[in-house]
Design a protein around this motif. Sequence first.
Motif, PDB file in Angstrom:
ATOM      1  N   SER A  55      17.860 -28.559  86.061  1.00 29.54           N
ATOM      2  CA  SER A  55      17.175 -29.148  84.912  1.00 29.54           C
ATOM      3  C   SER A  55      17.789 -30.489  84.538  1.00 29.54           C
ATOM      4  O   SER A  55      17.115 -31.355  83.973  1.00 29.54           O
ATOM      5  CB  SER A  55      17.243 -28.192  83.718  1.00 29.54           C
ATOM      6  OG  SER A  55      18.594 -27.938  83.358  1.00 29.54           O
ATOM      7  N   TYR A  97      17.245 -23.546  87.723  1.00 29.46           N
ATOM      8  CA  TYR A  97      16.213 -22.523  87.810  1.00 29.46           C
ATOM      9  C   TYR A  97      16.205 -21.981  89.243  1.00 29.46           C
ATOM     10  O   TYR A  97      16.226 -22.767  90.203  1.00 29.46           O
ATOM     11  CB  TYR A  97      14.833 -23.095  87.491  1.00 29.46           C
ATOM     12  CG  TYR A  97      14.623 -23.447  86.033  1.00 29.46           C
ATOM     13  CD1 TYR A  97      14.205 -22.474  85.122  1.00 29.46           C
ATOM     14  CD2 TYR A  97      14.831 -24.741  85.570  1.00 29.46           C
ATOM     15  CE1 TYR A  97      13.994 -22.791  83.783  1.00 29.46           C
ATOM     16  CE2 TYR A  97      14.628 -25.063  84.232  1.00 29.46           C
ATOM     17  CZ  TYR A  97      14.213 -24.088  83.347  1.00 29.46           C
ATOM     18  OH  TYR A  97      14.013 -24.394  82.023  1.00 29.46           O
ATOM     19  N   LEU A 134       9.258 -26.352  87.567  1.00 25.68           N
ATOM     20  CA  LEU A 134       9.880 -26.088  86.274  1.00 25.68           C
ATOM     21  C   LEU A 134       8.906 -25.425  85.301  1.00 25.68           C
ATOM     22  O   LEU A 134       9.278 -24.506  84.566  1.00 25.68           O
ATOM     23  CB  LEU A 134      10.437 -27.377  85.672  1.00 25.68           C
ATOM     24  CG  LEU A 134      11.954 -27.590  85.871  1.00 25.68           C
ATOM     25  CD1 LEU A 134      12.322 -27.617  87.346  1.00 25.68           C
ATOM     26  CD2 LEU A 134      12.428 -28.864  85.189  1.00 25.68           C
ATOM     27  N   CYS A 137       8.670 -21.736  86.263  1.00 24.66           N
ATOM     28  CA  CYS A 137       9.837 -20.961  85.831  1.00 24.66           C
ATOM     29  C   CYS A 137       9.850 -20.760  84.318  1.00 24.66           C
ATOM     30  O   CYS A 137      10.144 -19.664  83.824  1.00 24.66           O
ATOM     31  CB  CYS A 137      11.119 -21.655  86.280  1.00 24.66           C
ATOM     32  SG  CYS A 137      11.359 -21.659  88.069  1.00 24.66           S
ATOM     33  N   GLN A 138       9.523 -21.806  83.581  1.00 23.53           N
ATOM     34  CA  GLN A 138       9.521 -21.701  82.120  1.00 23.53           C
ATOM     35  C   GLN A 138       8.441 -20.733  81.639  1.00 23.53           C
ATOM     36  O   GLN A 138       8.630 -20.012  80.656  1.00 23.53           O
ATOM     37  CB  GLN A 138       9.327 -23.084  81.512  1.00 23.53           C
ATOM     38  CG  GLN A 138      10.551 -23.983  81.700  1.00 23.53           C
ATOM     39  CD  GLN A 138      10.253 -25.459  81.513  1.00 23.53           C
ATOM     40  OE1 GLN A 138       9.112 -25.858  81.249  1.00 23.53           O
ATOM     41  NE2 GLN A 138      11.265 -26.291  81.664  1.00 23.53           N
ATOM     42  N   THR A 139       7.311 -20.700  82.343  1.00 23.72           N
ATOM     43  CA  THR A 139       6.249 -19.754  82.001  1.00 23.72           C
ATOM     44  C   THR A 139       6.694 -18.321  82.281  1.00 23.72           C
ATOM     45  O   THR A 139       6.490 -17.417  81.462  1.00 23.72           O
ATOM     46  CB  THR A 139       4.971 -20.063  82.798  1.00 23.72           C
ATOM     47  OG1 THR A 139       4.527 -21.396  82.499  1.00 23.72           O
ATOM     48  CG2 THR A 139       3.860 -19.074  82.455  1.00 23.72           C
ATOM     49  N   GLY A 142       9.076 -17.227  79.758  1.00 23.29           N
ATOM     50  CA  GLY A 142       8.567 -17.299  78.397  1.00 23.29           C
ATOM     51  C   GLY A 142       7.967 -15.990  77.913  1.00 23.29           C
ATOM     52  O   GLY A 142       8.188 -14.926  78.488  1.00 23.29           O
TER      53      GLY A 142
END
Length: 294
Positions: A55, A97, A134, A137-139, A142
Amino acid sequence: MHANEQSRRRKTSKYKSMAVKAFTIPSLFEVRFADRAGGCERPHTHSSLIIAAVSKGTVSLQMNSYEICLGKEKVAAIGPHVRHCVCSYSPDFAGVYVLEISSLPTGCEEFDEFHLQAFGSRVYQGKGSYDAFLVLCQTLLGRASVFDKVKVYIDWVYRLFSDRFSGDSPQIPQSYEPNSLANRIRKMLDEEWKEIPSYDDIARSCGCSKEHCNRVFKQTFNLTMQAYFLNQKAAKARELLVSETRLTEISLMCGFYDQSHFTRVFKAIYQISPQKYREAVLETRHSHTRKSDE
């Protein structure tokens, strides 16, 4: 306030601000995020496909015989049985990530286990590839529903494999040939993951010397038989960490000398301690449960 006490509080505050997250659907995929340097320094392999991106800052990765610097707008794909480890981090490193693809999901029927094993290793460069990974991965980490997460995941994996094998017929990797000597050895090691195997007995059952077996195995899987066996113990332990089994019991069940040995090996391969891994998976699961109840 005493200088040592101030230093201790700063370190404690920094430690509490560190984030470790994980979300997994067993036998399909796992995504992890860790915002601190450390772990993954032990050379190891996975039977799954690993996708990774930082990141912020850079991380130096050794993949088989070559080294890459993974930084902004770069995504690394580390194929099954590729020997890899982290060599170093930059001072401004702020997180990585990691997506581990264990098997291909429904919706990617034109690809199979053969394509997964033949994926190989490569580095994708460019803002588009980096941002898309990214966001994925964030989804997944989340609070979206599991249904929505799986849908996003399938779409991304399908595009990844379509791009990888567009106009390219995958070559059969040695690790995919079921009757090879290396795979016969691997099957025996997989069956004996709880106890330290007798490498001499394995060699005799294969009709070869231990030295020849180890040489052939390393040529195929990029690890010695002993290192591969240790990796498998850690992988089995990870499966148990989503249960309520105590860490001391897991370490014994998986044949580690003690919990300290288990923690060292696990962290060297997966970047986080077993306890932190368990907390991260459960927290992500509870976050989804809370959202579903709202």
